[in-house]
Design a protein around this motif. Sequence first.
Motif, PDB file in Angstrom:
ATOM      1  N   PHE A 352       0.849  -1.190   0.000  1.00 48.79           N
ATOM      2  CA  PHE A 352       0.000   0.000   0.000  1.00 48.79           C
ATOM      3  C   PHE A 352       0.887   1.244   0.000  1.00 48.79           C
ATOM      4  O   PHE A 352       2.022   1.222   0.468  1.00 48.79           O
ATOM      5  CB  PHE A 352      -0.881   0.011   1.248  1.00 48.79           C
ATOM      6  CG  PHE A 352      -2.249  -0.593   1.045  1.00 48.79           C
ATOM      7  CD1 PHE A 352      -2.545  -1.307  -0.103  1.00 48.79           C
ATOM      8  CD2 PHE A 352      -3.233  -0.445   2.002  1.00 48.79           C
ATOM      9  CE1 PHE A 352      -3.799  -1.864  -0.291  1.00 48.79           C
ATOM     10  CE2 PHE A 352      -4.495  -1.003   1.824  1.00 48.79           C
ATOM     11  CZ  PHE A 352      -4.779  -1.712   0.677  1.00 48.79           C
ATOM     12  N   LEU A 374     -14.190   6.605  -0.777  1.00 50.97           N
ATOM     13  CA  LEU A 374     -13.095   7.241  -0.062  1.00 50.97           C
ATOM     14  C   LEU A 374     -12.955   8.675  -0.568  1.00 50.97           C
ATOM     15  O   LEU A 374     -13.050   8.919  -1.763  1.00 50.97           O
ATOM     16  CB  LEU A 374     -11.787   6.485  -0.313  1.00 50.97           C
ATOM     17  CG  LEU A 374     -11.737   5.022   0.115  1.00 50.97           C
ATOM     18  CD1 LEU A 374     -10.563   4.324  -0.551  1.00 50.97           C
ATOM     19  CD2 LEU A 374     -11.627   4.910   1.620  1.00 50.97           C
TER      20      LEU A 374
ATOM     21  N   TRP B 231     -10.831   0.315  -5.896  1.00 48.26           N
ATOM     22  CA  TRP B 231      -9.853   1.374  -5.606  1.00 48.26           C
ATOM     23  C   TRP B 231     -10.447   2.662  -5.040  1.00 48.26           C
ATOM     24  O   TRP B 231      -9.721   3.533  -4.628  1.00 48.26           O
ATOM     25  CB  TRP B 231      -9.013   1.664  -6.851  1.00 48.26           C
ATOM     26  CG  TRP B 231      -7.837   0.743  -6.916  1.00 48.26           C
ATOM     27  CD1 TRP B 231      -6.649   0.912  -6.274  1.00 48.26           C
ATOM     28  CD2 TRP B 231      -7.739  -0.503  -7.614  1.00 48.26           C
ATOM     29  NE1 TRP B 231      -5.822  -0.156  -6.531  1.00 48.26           N
ATOM     30  CE2 TRP B 231      -6.461  -1.022  -7.347  1.00 48.26           C
ATOM     31  CE3 TRP B 231      -8.619  -1.226  -8.425  1.00 48.26           C
ATOM     32  CZ2 TRP B 231      -6.018  -2.232  -7.874  1.00 48.26           C
ATOM     33  CZ3 TRP B 231      -8.187  -2.425  -8.946  1.00 48.26           C
ATOM     34  CH2 TRP B 231      -6.901  -2.920  -8.678  1.00 48.26           C
ATOM     35  N   THR B 234     -14.565   2.272   0.428  1.00 50.27           N
ATOM     36  CA  THR B 234     -14.009   1.786   1.695  1.00 50.27           C
ATOM     37  C   THR B 234     -13.979   0.253   1.719  1.00 50.27           C
ATOM     38  O   THR B 234     -13.031  -0.336   2.231  1.00 50.27           O
ATOM     39  CB  THR B 234     -14.860   2.285   2.879  1.00 50.27           C
ATOM     40  OG1 THR B 234     -16.216   1.984   2.617  1.00 50.27           O
ATOM     41  CG2 THR B 234     -14.717   3.767   3.056  1.00 50.27           C
ATOM     42  N   TYR B 237     -11.195  -0.978  -0.415  1.00 52.99           N
ATOM     43  CA  TYR B 237      -9.947  -0.721   0.312  1.00 52.99           C
ATOM     44  C   TYR B 237      -9.696  -1.832   1.324  1.00 52.99           C
ATOM     45  O   TYR B 237      -8.587  -2.375   1.416  1.00 52.99           O
ATOM     46  CB  TYR B 237     -10.068   0.635   1.019  1.00 52.99           C
ATOM     47  CG  TYR B 237      -8.926   0.979   1.939  1.00 52.99           C
ATOM     48  CD1 TYR B 237      -7.817   1.672   1.472  1.00 52.99           C
ATOM     49  CD2 TYR B 237      -8.956   0.619   3.275  1.00 52.99           C
ATOM     50  CE1 TYR B 237      -6.770   1.986   2.312  1.00 52.99           C
ATOM     51  CE2 TYR B 237      -7.913   0.929   4.129  1.00 52.99           C
ATOM     52  CZ  TYR B 237      -6.821   1.617   3.643  1.00 52.99           C
ATOM     53  OH  TYR B 237      -5.795   1.916   4.484  1.00 52.99           O
ATOM     54  N   GLN B 238     -10.744  -2.192   2.066  1.00 52.12           N
ATOM     55  CA  GLN B 238     -10.592  -3.245   3.073  1.00 52.12           C
ATOM     56  C   GLN B 238     -10.228  -4.571   2.419  1.00 52.12           C
ATOM     57  O   GLN B 238      -9.360  -5.298   2.898  1.00 52.12           O
ATOM     58  CB  GLN B 238     -11.892  -3.417   3.861  1.00 52.12           C
ATOM     59  CG  GLN B 238     -12.195  -2.234   4.757  1.00 52.12           C
ATOM     60  CD  GLN B 238     -13.234  -2.571   5.809  1.00 52.12           C
ATOM     61  OE1 GLN B 238     -13.789  -3.655   5.821  1.00 52.12           O
ATOM     62  NE2 GLN B 238     -13.495  -1.631   6.692  1.00 52.12           N
ATOM     63  N   ARG B 240      -8.664  -5.089  -0.359  1.00 49.20           N
ATOM     64  CA  ARG B 240      -7.272  -5.085  -0.816  1.00 49.20           C
ATOM     65  C   ARG B 240      -6.311  -5.181   0.361  1.00 49.20           C
ATOM     66  O   ARG B 240      -5.297  -5.873   0.303  1.00 49.20           O
ATOM     67  CB  ARG B 240      -6.990  -3.828  -1.632  1.00 49.20           C
ATOM     68  CG  ARG B 240      -7.614  -3.881  -3.028  1.00 49.20           C
ATOM     69  CD  ARG B 240      -7.191  -2.708  -3.887  1.00 49.20           C
ATOM     70  NE  ARG B 240      -7.542  -1.446  -3.262  1.00 49.20           N
ATOM     71  CZ  ARG B 240      -6.680  -0.485  -3.002  1.00 49.20           C
ATOM     72  NH1 ARG B 240      -5.416  -0.633  -3.337  1.00 49.20           N
ATOM     73  NH2 ARG B 240      -7.071   0.619  -2.423  1.00 49.20           N
ATOM     74  N   ALA B 241      -6.641  -4.472   1.455  1.00 49.17           N
ATOM     75  CA  ALA B 241      -5.770  -4.530   2.631  1.00 49.17           C
ATOM     76  C   ALA B 241      -5.688  -5.958   3.167  1.00 49.17           C
ATOM     77  O   ALA B 241      -4.614  -6.463   3.476  1.00 49.17           O
ATOM     78  CB  ALA B 241      -6.286  -3.583   3.719  1.00 49.17           C
ATOM     79  N   LEU B 244      -3.509  -8.086   0.932  1.00 44.98           N
ATOM     80  CA  LEU B 244      -2.076  -7.802   0.933  1.00 44.98           C
ATOM     81  C   LEU B 244      -1.423  -8.102   2.281  1.00 44.98           C
ATOM     82  O   LEU B 244      -0.280  -8.528   2.332  1.00 44.98           O
ATOM     83  CB  LEU B 244      -1.831  -6.330   0.565  1.00 44.98           C
ATOM     84  CG  LEU B 244      -2.079  -5.985  -0.899  1.00 44.98           C
ATOM     85  CD1 LEU B 244      -2.013  -4.486  -1.102  1.00 44.98           C
ATOM     86  CD2 LEU B 244      -1.072  -6.681  -1.789  1.00 44.98           C
ATOM     87  N   ASN B 245      -2.122  -7.862   3.355  1.00 47.36           N
ATOM     88  CA  ASN B 245      -1.543  -8.148   4.670  1.00 47.36           C
ATOM     89  C   ASN B 245      -2.654  -8.372   5.691  1.00 47.36           C
ATOM     90  O   ASN B 245      -3.086  -7.437   6.365  1.00 47.36           O
ATOM     91  CB  ASN B 245      -0.626  -7.007   5.114  1.00 47.36           C
ATOM     92  CG  ASN B 245       0.140  -7.355   6.370  1.00 47.36           C
ATOM     93  OD1 ASN B 245      -0.207  -8.293   7.077  1.00 47.36           O
ATOM     94  ND2 ASN B 245       1.181  -6.609   6.650  1.00 47.36           N
ATOM     95  N   SER B 249      -4.098  -5.848   8.736  1.00 40.74           N
ATOM     96  CA  SER B 249      -5.515  -5.497   8.662  1.00 40.74           C
ATOM     97  C   SER B 249      -6.199  -5.833   9.975  1.00 40.74           C
ATOM     98  O   SER B 249      -6.956  -5.031  10.524  1.00 40.74           O
ATOM     99  CB  SER B 249      -6.192  -6.266   7.525  1.00 40.74           C
ATOM    100  OG  SER B 249      -5.535  -6.022   6.316  1.00 40.74           O
TER     101      SER B 249
END
Lengths: 519, 380
Positions: A352, A374, B231, B234, B237-238, B240-241, B244-245, B249
Amino acid sequence: MAGMIQRIEMKGIVKRFPGVLACDRVDFDLCAGEVHALLGENGAGKSTLMKMLYGMYPIDEGAIFIDGVERRFRSPADALDAGIGMIHQHFMLVPTMTVAQNVALGQKSSKGFVLDLDRVTERICQLSADYGLKVNPHDLVGHLSVGEQQRVEIIKALSHGASVIILDEPTAVLTPQEVDDLFVVLRKMVHEGHGLVFISHKLHEVTALCDRITVLRDGRRMGTRPAAGVQRNELIKMMVGRELKALEHRGYTPGIERLSIRDLRASGDRGVETIAGINLAVQAGEILGIAGVSGNGQLELAECLIGVRKADSGNILLNGADVAGMSLNERISRGMAIIPEERMRDGAVNDFSVLENVFLHDHKDKAFRQGIFLDFKKMAVHAGKLVHDFAVKTPSLETPIKNLSGGNIQKLIMARELSRKPTVLIAAQPTRGVDIGASEYIHQRLLVQRDAGMAILLISEDLDELYELSDRIAVMYEGQIMGIFARQDTDIQTLGLLMAGIKPGDSPKAGSLIAACED
Amino acid sequence: MRIRLPRTTSTDHEHGKGDWFEFMLRTSFPFLGVFAALFISAFVLLLLKTNPIVAYGAMLQGAFGSINGLSQSLVKATPLLLVGLGVCIAFKASVINVGGEGQIILGSIAGTWMALTFPDLPKVVLIPACMTAGFLAGAFWGFIPGMLKARFKVNEILSTIMMNSIALQLLNFLLQGPMMDPEGIKAGTFLAQSARLPESAWLARLVPRTMLHSGVYVALAFAVAVYIFLWRTTIGYQIRAVGLNPQASHYSGINVPFNQMLSLTLAGGLSGLAGVIEVMGVHRRILEGLTGGYGFTGIVAALLGSLHPLGVVPASVLFGGLLVGANTMQRAVQIPSALINAILGLIVLFVSGSALWIHQIIKKRKTATMVVSPTKETQA
């Protein structure tokens, strides 16, 4: 076995890595019978330089001379043959094998294909007697303490016939008493004519043990000084490039109790109880330090407090309310924040951007979204402010966070957590692996927050850090609190004994017997 | 090792150039993978005493050489795109959806049921209603393995595959019984297919005498929507988070299992939508073999599109073309159909293999460029 090396010279060593010049025309030399320290911040190129001497990395430019003859090592095996050994920060031992089996690894057996363990055992006993390296050749390595494992590594190097040994941050994992024991051994080795390279970033250790000190900064040699009579400030200036500001520790006026932990018990990942009944309280305007050798439950304690690990029993009172059964989000909204120990695993999403990492928790905040979308404009303003306020060095907000240095990532995580204005902050190893400049900054910020009335629980393995910042220090050993002291009422010796699990009065001959007591 | 970042504008420019090169590599390599696979296959064709140039010519001609072929390729690309978009969403949450087949079936069943139950609704109401029903049914079929993963940590690859089998049996049962075409029963043919949908549930055909239908617009709209979703929102975003990790998260209070479940549910929904669109646009009834392997081929299309919603668009058109062209090739040069499958398999292999290769190339290249400017960095 090679004869004893009299002198090693490294001349004009250059090593490049993607994005860094790790070593820039570095000269280094070592004589038999001395300890030569390599001092510098993380990333200054100390380990890299020595890994080239040990044959782990090829040299881009420059040359290595051993007793005047130029040598090129293509692998650690070459270096070992030449009489150079290295003890790594992370030990290279097989835990399921005995000490003797580990030492025998990689050595030619006198019986050809048949393992000659008796001979190896004999040799271990001899070395152990010669140098005061107390180990039992028949013990399983997995059962040994960290200090003992380190001794096994040293024996391994010696039995390979190493006359020069490189020690990469050997004290990082040891208690203060274990450090003392190690120094005794190292001095003995020097006396026997070995040459030692001691890699460290701890000034007091370097000045206590070494004969000469070479300081590296950003891959360059800043100078070499004899250890005798060298000024601490001068060394810092060479390491950091400027003098550090003294930390301002204002008067200690604790306020109301913000965090109170009552008889907390929790289990680790393997289901074993790692927190065995802890009672602690942190007040507003105070920093409570938790000292301890890593793996004694500090990580689990932090995880329990923030709520990513479930407590088995006990209470956690946050501003008077029991949050033990609450979710992490509830705890955050009630004023708790954490700087996690494993910052790249738990604190940031590597791929990120800086901006996205700022909003790992706050993207749900109404201030930064419009409906489900967002609000990038407001997000950028907020993130930009944090980056600016905390002097985070980044090319842009869109840069993936993994491209930032450890110190800058940590500053960003700290900025993010503090931006929610928490009342209780858990800071776990906030400066581990962080360069001196950033860690100085982080320390100052923590003190500013303390003065502003925040209650801070500081978990650290770095005793210097704990002494500099904490108002009170608690020592944790095997999931229990061994004692809590006001900073001025204790000393490193007492803390060290407690960190090794020895309460004052437990043993009349404490200090020399730590290794024995650890079993 | 600490990495120093360039901070001057000139180095920023270099940085941008590097990204551009990386982007070109990432987008072009899957296609180079396709060419490499075709190149290898050419030798197999030669062994069969077939002229590969003639064979590939026929393939190209069949896929894109005529209005008819092009339309057919787009018809095949439509479900591939929708399934592929779902795979993208799931993959962003580090979840793999192999349940496309079953979700397509569920979507087509629900859509067909909706159209046959409310045939008198006006077109503007019925078509969205059918699509919604198809989406929801597919989503339900994705939700089950998602929930199993979230609750009991059941591996989603296994569970989605098993859900495929259940869906297939459900379809067989319905087509042999409750949903069987009454006309077929009357005529005594007993074909395993449902009644024809009312005309108000038909998607408009775009090109005369071809199957190309307006569903392709829906699929394209969803490609953009999924991009925005991932992208700009919200929830995206969550997701993707989490992908990725998951650790970080979790530490930030993001509900990791929930987001994994959600991503599988959405993936199921998109596959279900692919199913109902296939029914309303192409067959106008539900029948056996309706999925045509889209549930699996869609995964490959997603990989080919670098798991980016907008990348899946060209990738699915290319793959749709390959499917159509392969048929033409088979007819033109008389090669066994097994070989066609082998060629498609090679393409899959090469495309997924090339992903690994690009990764290494980019890594090496970064090493090379970084070394050029060390002094600048140490001064910065």
